[in-house]
Enzyme design. Structure first.
Site, mmCIF file in Angstrom:
data_model
loop_
_atom_site.group_PDB
_atom_site.id
_atom_site.type_symbol
_atom_site.label_atom_id
_atom_site.label_comp_id
_atom_site.label_asym_id
_atom_site.label_seq_id
_atom_site.Cartn_x
_atom_site.Cartn_y
_atom_site.Cartn_z
ATOM 1 N N GLU A 131 -21.713 12.239 0.554
ATOM 2 C CA GLU A 131 -20.910 11.317 -0.255
ATOM 3 C C GLU A 131 -19.437 11.324 0.141
ATOM 4 O O GLU A 131 -18.588 10.804 -0.601
ATOM 5 C CB GLU A 131 -21.039 11.678 -1.737
ATOM 6 C CG GLU A 131 -22.438 11.576 -2.294
ATOM 7 C CD GLU A 131 -23.007 10.164 -2.285
ATOM 8 O OE1 GLU A 131 -22.344 9.248 -1.750
ATOM 9 O OE2 GLU A 131 -24.111 9.984 -2.815
ATOM 10 N N HIS A 184 -18.143 14.614 -8.365
ATOM 11 C CA HIS A 184 -19.334 13.762 -8.451
ATOM 12 C C HIS A 184 -20.478 14.599 -8.997
ATOM 13 O O HIS A 184 -20.802 15.653 -8.454
ATOM 14 C CB HIS A 184 -19.694 13.214 -7.068
ATOM 15 C CG HIS A 184 -21.045 12.561 -7.004
ATOM 16 N ND1 HIS A 184 -21.486 11.669 -7.956
ATOM 17 C CD2 HIS A 184 -22.057 12.686 -6.108
ATOM 18 C CE1 HIS A 184 -22.710 11.269 -7.633
ATOM 19 N NE2 HIS A 184 -23.076 11.871 -6.522
ATOM 20 N N HIS A 214 -24.496 14.854 -11.133
ATOM 21 C CA HIS A 214 -25.800 14.257 -11.419
ATOM 22 C C HIS A 214 -26.204 14.656 -12.834
ATOM 23 O O HIS A 214 -27.343 15.053 -13.079
ATOM 24 C CB HIS A 214 -26.851 14.732 -10.411
ATOM 25 C CG HIS A 214 -26.714 14.121 -9.062
ATOM 26 N ND1 HIS A 214 -27.678 14.281 -8.075
ATOM 27 C CD2 HIS A 214 -25.760 13.338 -8.504
ATOM 28 C CE1 HIS A 214 -27.298 13.636 -6.972
ATOM 29 N NE2 HIS A 214 -26.140 13.067 -7.218
ATOM 30 N N HIS A 259 -28.099 7.291 -10.698
ATOM 31 C CA HIS A 259 -27.597 8.253 -9.715
ATOM 32 C C HIS A 259 -26.801 9.375 -10.366
ATOM 33 O O HIS A 259 -27.184 10.533 -10.288
ATOM 34 C CB HIS A 259 -26.737 7.512 -8.683
ATOM 35 C CG HIS A 259 -26.225 8.361 -7.581
ATOM 36 N ND1 HIS A 259 -25.832 7.841 -6.360
ATOM 37 C CD2 HIS A 259 -25.985 9.691 -7.487
ATOM 38 C CE1 HIS A 259 -25.410 8.825 -5.571
ATOM 39 N NE2 HIS A 259 -25.492 9.954 -6.240
#
Length: 261
Positions: A116, A134, A136, A196
């Site tokens: 990413e 980031h 999840h 996502h």
């Protein structure tokens, strides 16, 4: 913008979060030489690498990711330190942290930069971010599968800029995902990535991570509210009043006008 105190405790976020205390005025941290094998720097790169490892393990502890999912980065001038791809966080070593330039070209690190990396670089290019997280996280992922937006279920959402947009689903690691994330972040400090996860940024790693925690909490509150009926959503006027009061009270500011972290 930091979130206002919630409840009767002096916390930046709803009860359960610990604030990041500002360093006393006049006290500075002296950068130390790196002791990490293969890293020869005389600035604070070593400290950033160690913090990235620490916060990566917090992703697991706080339930924001599983295995090696998610990724974290910090920007130092025109260089970005980012977690590597495919290494489980409990096995992550500071020397594994990758350094890339703003084009994504690898500079240092024993691992391969996160898949990413394009999304992180796009956020740095489009915002004043100094750190990007980031995740999840499950509540956010579940919400992204059924909603186009996380509405203003609680006034703390003003810390993220307002209702949080859900970017359309786009394959991980793609330029399309990077573009979708930047679009969803317009005037926001966090966004949800459809089917996502989520992405947040801040002026420091601590601030970016706190926003990721807050986003997951808000998604959970929204789910709980929906399980009991039709939630009452705060209006733009009500959110504007909260933002104005936060500015008046100077939330996020330490004594002497220095920003708290």
């Amino acid at each position: 913008m930091a979130s206002p105190d919630c409840g009767h405790l002096s916390l930046r976020y709803p009860a359960g979060w610990c604030p990041n205390l500002a360093r006393p005025a006049g006290v500075t941290r002296t950068p130390r030489p790196s002791t990490i094998r293969g890293v020869d720097r005389d600035d604070d790169h070593a400290g950033h690498r160690e913090r990235l490892v620490s916060y990566s393990n917090r992703l697991l502890q706080d339930g924001l990711a599983v295995g090696s999912a998610g990724n974290i980065s910090v920007r130092i001038a025109d260089e970005v330190l980012i977690t590597p791809s495919g290494i489980p966080y409990p096995e992550l070593d500071p020397a594994d942290i990758c350094a890339v330039d703003m084009t994504g070209a690898a500079l240092t690190g024993t691992g391969e930069p996160s898949s990413e990396t394009p999304m992180h670089l796009a956020v740095y290019a489009a915002t004043p971010a100094r750190a990007v997280v980031h995740t999840h996280s499950p509540e956010v992922v579940a919400l992204s599968a059924v909603c186009d937006e996380l509405p203003a279920i609680h006034y703390a959402i003003t810390s993220l800029g307002g209702p949080v947009r859900v970017a359309r689903y786009t394959r991980f690691g793609s330029d399309g995902l990077a573009a979708a994330a930047v679009t969803a972040l317009d005037d926001r400090t966090a966004a949800i990535l459809g089917n996502h996860g989520a992405i947040s940024y801040g002026a420091s790693l601590a601030e970016a991570y706190d926003r990721a925690l807050l986003l997951e909490w808000l998604a959970r509150v929204h789910r709980l509210a929906c399980s009991r009926g039709e939630p009452r959503i705060l209006t733009e006027t009500e959110l504007a009043e909260v933002a104005a009061e936060m500015r008046r009270r100077r939330y996020g500011q330490a004594r002497g006008g220095r920003a708290s972290r």
